[in-house]
Design a protein around this motif. Structure first.
Motif, PDB file in Angstrom:
ATOM      1  N   SER A   1       0.834  -1.215   0.000  1.00 38.06           N
ATOM      2  CA  SER A   1       0.000   0.000   0.000  1.00 38.06           C
ATOM      3  C   SER A   1       0.861   1.254   0.000  1.00 38.06           C
ATOM      4  O   SER A   1       0.544   2.238  -0.689  1.00 38.06           O
ATOM      5  CB  SER A   1      -0.936   0.012   1.211  1.00 38.06           C
ATOM      6  N   LYS A   2       1.947   1.227   0.769  1.00 42.05           N
ATOM      7  CA  LYS A   2       2.867   2.372   0.784  1.00 42.05           C
ATOM      8  C   LYS A   2       3.471   2.578  -0.607  1.00 42.05           C
ATOM      9  O   LYS A   2       3.526   3.706  -1.111  1.00 42.05           O
ATOM     10  CB  LYS A   2       3.968   2.147   1.811  1.00 42.05           C
ATOM     11  N   LEU A   3       3.899   1.489  -1.249  1.00 42.50           N
ATOM     12  CA  LEU A   3       4.467   1.597  -2.595  1.00 42.50           C
ATOM     13  C   LEU A   3       3.417   2.069  -3.605  1.00 42.50           C
ATOM     14  O   LEU A   3       3.731   2.836  -4.508  1.00 42.50           O
ATOM     15  CB  LEU A   3       5.068   0.262  -3.030  1.00 42.50           C
ATOM     16  N   ALA A   4       2.183   1.626  -3.442  1.00 45.38           N
ATOM     17  CA  ALA A   4       1.107   2.078  -4.333  1.00 45.38           C
ATOM     18  C   ALA A   4       0.892   3.579  -4.173  1.00 45.38           C
ATOM     19  O   ALA A   4       0.699   4.298  -5.163  1.00 45.38           O
ATOM     20  CB  ALA A   4      -0.179   1.308  -4.051  1.00 45.38           C
ATOM     21  N   GLY A   5       0.947   4.066  -2.949  1.00 47.81           N
ATOM     22  CA  GLY A   5       0.810   5.492  -2.693  1.00 47.81           C
ATOM     23  C   GLY A   5       1.915   6.317  -3.320  1.00 47.81           C
ATOM     24  O   GLY A   5       1.721   7.479  -3.661  1.00 47.81           O
TER      25      GLY A   5
END
Length: 94
Positions: free
Chosen positions: A27-31
């Motif tokens: 999720s952090k990488l997607a953000g």
């Protein structure tokens, strides 16, 4: 920047405990715009993620920080460069 399709196969007995940390990591990488899409396979044996990275070395550095990798959830992992040409999420060509 290049796109990479990463497919993993789970060590089933380890996966449930680590899944929340793995999803937080993705999720952090997607953000940051580095993960376009990620999710488990329909049969529950593994998952697929589409990453964007400078090159394969940068990708490996990134995916080696995934809690699934660090905690031994990945039985197998394949990495292939992907060259998207059609899709609703691609920028329009000028």
């Amino acid at each position: 920047m290049a796109w990479f399709l990463v497919e993993i196969t789970y060590v089933q007995e380890k996966m449930p405990d680590v899944r929340p940390r793995h999803r937080e990591f993705l999720s952090k990488l997607a953000g940051e715009g580095r993960v376009a899409v990620a999710g488990p396979l329909g049969d529950g044996t593994g998952g697929v993620t589409l990453y964007q990275a400078d090159d394969e070395a940068h990708l490996k550095e990134t995916i080696d920080r995934d809690p699934y990798f660090l905690e031994g959830v990945i039985a197998e992992r394949s990495v292939r460069e992907f060259k998207p040409v059609i899709g609703a999420w691609l920028p329009a060509e000028s």
